[in-house]
Design a protein around this motif. Structure first.
Motif, PDB file in Angstrom:
ATOM      1  N   ASP A  99       0.828  -1.207   0.000  1.00 19.56           N
ATOM      2  CA  ASP A  99       0.000   0.000   0.000  1.00 19.56           C
ATOM      3  C   ASP A  99       0.866   1.262   0.000  1.00 19.56           C
ATOM      4  O   ASP A  99       1.966   1.281   0.560  1.00 19.56           O
ATOM      5  CB  ASP A  99      -0.910   0.026   1.227  1.00 19.56           C
ATOM      6  N   TYR A 101       0.713   5.601   0.671  1.00 18.37           N
ATOM      7  CA  TYR A 101      -0.030   6.637   1.387  1.00 18.37           C
ATOM      8  C   TYR A 101       0.571   8.001   1.082  1.00 18.37           C
ATOM      9  O   TYR A 101       1.792   8.166   1.095  1.00 18.37           O
ATOM     10  CB  TYR A 101       0.021   6.383   2.907  1.00 18.37           C
ATOM     11  N   THR A 117      -4.888   0.756  10.119  1.00 15.98           N
ATOM     12  CA  THR A 117      -5.340   0.024   8.934  1.00 15.98           C
ATOM     13  C   THR A 117      -6.485  -0.938   9.250  1.00 15.98           C
ATOM     14  O   THR A 117      -7.086  -1.488   8.338  1.00 15.98           O
ATOM     15  CB  THR A 117      -4.177  -0.771   8.321  1.00 15.98           C
ATOM     16  N   ALA A 131      -5.994   5.073   8.077  1.00 15.77           N
ATOM     17  CA  ALA A 131      -5.113   5.047   6.911  1.00 15.77           C
ATOM     18  C   ALA A 131      -5.874   5.319   5.614  1.00 15.77           C
ATOM     19  O   ALA A 131      -5.317   5.910   4.686  1.00 15.77           O
ATOM     20  CB  ALA A 131      -4.405   3.702   6.828  1.00 15.77           C
ATOM     21  N   GLY A 132      -7.131   4.896   5.539  1.00 14.84           N
ATOM     22  CA  GLY A 132      -7.900   4.984   4.302  1.00 14.84           C
ATOM     23  C   GLY A 132      -7.861   6.327   3.590  1.00 14.84           C
ATOM     24  O   GLY A 132      -7.601   6.375   2.382  1.00 14.84           O
ATOM     25  N   TYR A 134      -5.697   8.483   3.442  1.00 11.56           N
ATOM     26  CA  TYR A 134      -4.356   8.822   2.966  1.00 11.56           C
ATOM     27  C   TYR A 134      -3.876   7.924   1.824  1.00 11.56           C
ATOM     28  O   TYR A 134      -2.786   8.121   1.300  1.00 11.56           O
ATOM     29  CB  TYR A 134      -3.351   8.755   4.116  1.00 11.56           C
ATOM     30  N   ARG A 135      -4.675   6.931   1.438  1.00 13.10           N
ATOM     31  CA  ARG A 135      -4.232   6.045   0.346  1.00 13.10           C
ATOM     32  C   ARG A 135      -3.986   6.861  -0.915  1.00 13.10           C
ATOM     33  O   ARG A 135      -4.773   7.736  -1.265  1.00 13.10           O
ATOM     34  CB  ARG A 135      -5.269   4.974   0.060  1.00 13.10           C
ATOM     35  N   ARG A 137      -4.029   7.998  -4.548  1.00 14.04           N
ATOM     36  CA  ARG A 137      -5.047   7.871  -5.585  1.00 14.04           C
ATOM     37  C   ARG A 137      -4.494   8.389  -6.917  1.00 14.04           C
ATOM     38  O   ARG A 137      -3.538   9.141  -6.937  1.00 14.04           O
ATOM     39  CB  ARG A 137      -6.284   8.677  -5.193  1.00 14.04           C
TER      40      ARG A 137
END
Length: 146
Positions: A99, A101, A117, A131-132, A134-135, A137
């Protein structure tokens, strides 16, 4: 990622992985000449340029968390230096999960950042940095003009 790598080699490998991911997602990336800048890359999202420091994230001390350093450590003095005013964001890569970030520097305050997470055992949400959001994109690059 091989644990036998030196910290410098691990950092270089992480930079290469992040560089490839950013390009795959449509970002423009420029690399500074030399090793004496506080940022590792300049990332163009189609609207502005961001000075970015790349970090290798690791499993956190608590289950369901990851963490990465948000300050540089000077081995001779032992002093830690934060990046505020010198970068716009961190891009952290977690080798165990694959992953990525993107964390704006203003979202950091201490010497390291912990991202959750997985839910906490007691379902606490206040004071927990998920964390979501900040993923990393895809870039929102504007279409070229004809």
């Amino acid at each position: 990622m091989d644990e036998k790598l030196s910290p410098k080699a691990r950092g270089e490998l992480t930079e290469a992985i992040v560089l490839a991911k950013l390009i795959e997602l449509g970002y423009g990336v420029s690399m500074p000449f030399g090793d004496n800048r506080r940022y590792d890359m300049i990332v163009d999202d189609g609207h502005r340029l961001h000075r970015v420091q790349v970090k290798t994230a690791r499993d956190g001390r608590n289950p369901g968390t990851i963490e990465f350093s948000t300050a540089s450590h000077h081995p001779l003095s032992g002093k830690r230096t934060k990046y505020h005013g010198q970068i716009e964001a961190f891009v952290a890569f977690h080798p165990g999960t694959g992953d990525f970030y993107w964390v704006p520097v203003e979202d950091t305050s201490g010497n390291y950042l912990i991202l959750r997470t997985a839910p906490t055992k007691n379902n606490q949400v206040n004071g927990v940095r998920q964390a979501g959001p900040y993923r990393l994109r895809p870039a929102e690059v504007p279409e070229p003009r004809a």
